[in-house]
Design a protein around this motif. Structure first.
Motif, PDB file in Angstrom:
ATOM      1  N   SER A   9      23.198   1.258  31.707  1.00  0.00           N
ATOM      2  CA  SER A   9      22.452   1.396  30.465  1.00  0.00           C
ATOM      3  C   SER A   9      21.301   2.365  30.647  1.00  0.00           C
ATOM      4  N   ARG A  10      20.632   2.703  29.544  1.00  0.00           N
ATOM      5  CA  ARG A  10      19.488   3.604  29.589  1.00  0.00           C
ATOM      6  C   ARG A  10      18.175   2.835  29.666  1.00  0.00           C
ATOM      7  N   THR A  11      18.246   1.524  29.744  1.00  0.00           N
ATOM      8  CA  THR A  11      17.049   0.702  29.834  1.00  0.00           C
ATOM      9  C   THR A  11      17.126  -0.149  31.095  1.00  0.00           C
ATOM     10  N   PRO A  12      15.982  -0.611  31.617  1.00  0.00           N
ATOM     11  CA  PRO A  12      16.000  -1.407  32.854  1.00  0.00           C
ATOM     12  C   PRO A  12      16.875  -2.644  32.712  1.00  0.00           C
ATOM     13  N   PRO A  13      17.738  -2.919  33.687  1.00  0.00           N
ATOM     14  CA  PRO A  13      18.668  -4.053  33.607  1.00  0.00           C
ATOM     15  C   PRO A  13      18.012  -5.362  33.999  1.00  0.00           C
ATOM     16  N   THR A  14      17.088  -5.863  33.176  1.00  0.00           N
ATOM     17  CA  THR A  14      16.416  -7.126  33.474  1.00  0.00           C
ATOM     18  C   THR A  14      16.421  -8.010  32.238  1.00  0.00           C
ATOM     19  N   PRO A 209      21.665   6.686  35.870  1.00  0.00           N
ATOM     20  CA  PRO A 209      20.374   5.992  35.851  1.00  0.00           C
ATOM     21  C   PRO A 209      20.557   4.484  35.842  1.00  0.00           C
ATOM     22  N   TRP A 210      19.682   3.798  36.559  1.00  0.00           N
ATOM     23  CA  TRP A 210      19.700   2.351  36.728  1.00  0.00           C
ATOM     24  C   TRP A 210      20.895   1.875  37.545  1.00  0.00           C
ATOM     25  N   THR A 211      21.705   2.797  38.038  1.00  0.00           N
ATOM     26  CA  THR A 211      22.785   2.442  38.949  1.00  0.00           C
ATOM     27  C   THR A 211      22.518   3.037  40.326  1.00  0.00           C
ATOM     28  N   ARG A 239      18.985  -3.104  45.114  1.00  0.00           N
ATOM     29  CA  ARG A 239      20.415  -2.865  44.876  1.00  0.00           C
ATOM     30  C   ARG A 239      20.660  -1.441  44.387  1.00  0.00           C
ATOM     31  N   ILE A 240      19.751  -0.923  43.556  1.00  0.00           N
ATOM     32  CA  ILE A 240      19.874   0.467  43.108  1.00  0.00           C
ATOM     33  C   ILE A 240      19.780   1.396  44.317  1.00  0.00           C
ATOM     34  N   ALA A 241      18.851   1.104  45.216  1.00  0.00           N
ATOM     35  CA  ALA A 241      18.717   1.906  46.431  1.00  0.00           C
ATOM     36  C   ALA A 241      19.998   1.864  47.257  1.00  0.00           C
TER      37      ALA A 241
END
Length: 264
Positions: A9-14, A209-211, A239-241
């Motif tokens: 997504s284009r927004t933070p996955p929280t 992004p966000w992945t 996890r993104i890192a």
């Protein structure tokens, strides 16, 4: 982890944002990495300079790239995620001038504000979340601004080992590619960067992004906001890192990487 569609997504996955992730995808291209969508062409990125738009992306022996020179050093000197500082870090030269700047008309502050790398440093001079400094000038002569030290002392470059002490590494394109992107992805730190505009053998257009990285605004006004997000979502940032590291590993260090290069 690469196949986590919600993470694209284009927004933070929280929190509740996860439920809205599917709606946030703005086009089919955003999820073209998914195996079911590999037939969808990727949006093209430009190559080295806008004056060369007539050329296609250059095919280059990936193992010969200077961008890969520090990879062994990164694997040797990196430290575990938990031992890194909760700070976003950047060091680099003053490059990336995309327009002709009239020094007789513009003040030094105005010139700095129009160069993304200089702007990053100027905006975060007093920040406790972002440690950003220039190491040298190249395209535009520039000195420290009144009350704003733009440069490291003695224009000193920092070692990879020093940079790896931080959880977030800011990556920025200069005159062409972001040459530090590949080693930053391979590290255990998470990459923060504006969506890439240049493509190379590293296939930057496949980074999501966000992945694989935490996206920044092109005007760099949300860097501290992203660092706050990283601190509040430590496991997801890690996890993104890790997914970014897998992307770089597959390109360069996977047992089949050299054969892939030869086949191309």
């Amino acid at each position: 982890p690469f196949l986590n569609v919600m993470a694209r997504s284009r927004t933070p996955p929280t929190g509740t944002a996860k439920a809205a992730a599917a709606d946030a995808v703005d086009s089919a291209y955003a999820d073209a990495c998914h195996p079911l969508h590999l037939h969808i062409p990727r949006l093209p990125l430009t190559t080295v300079d806008r004056t060369f738009d007539q050329y296609s992306p250059v095919i280059w022996d990936f193992h010969a790239s200077r961008s890969n020179e520090p990879l062994d050093e990164i694997l040797r000197d990196d430290v575990p995620w938990k031992k890194k500082k909760d700070v976003a870090y950047w060091r680099g030269a003053l490059t990336g001038v995309r327009e002709k700047l009239d020094r007789d008309v513009l003040t030094d502050e105005e010139v700095c504000d129009r160069i993304p790398r200089c702007r990053l440093v100027m905006l975060h001079d007093k920040s406790t979340l972002v440690d950003a400094r220039l190491t040298r000038t190249i395209d535009v002569p520039m000195d420290d601004l009144p009350g704003v030290p733009l440069f490291t002392r003695g224009n000193k470059k920092t070692t990879y080992k020093e940079q790896l002490q931080h959880k977030a590494l800011i990556v920025m394109e200069g005159n062409d590619l972001a040459t530090g992107l590949r080693w930053s992805l391979l590290s255990r730190s998470v990459v923060m960067m504006p969506p890439p505009e240049r493509t190379s053998w590293a296939m930057e257009e496949w980074l999501e992004p966000w992945t694989h990285y935490i996206p920044l605004n092109r005007n760099l006004t949300n860097v501290e906001e992203r660092v706050h997000w990283m601190r509040e979502n430590d496991m997801e940032a890690r996890r993104i890192a890790e997914r970014g590291a897998l992307f770089a590993y597959d390109l360069v260090l996977h047992p089949s990487a050299k054969k892939d290069d030869d086949d191309v």
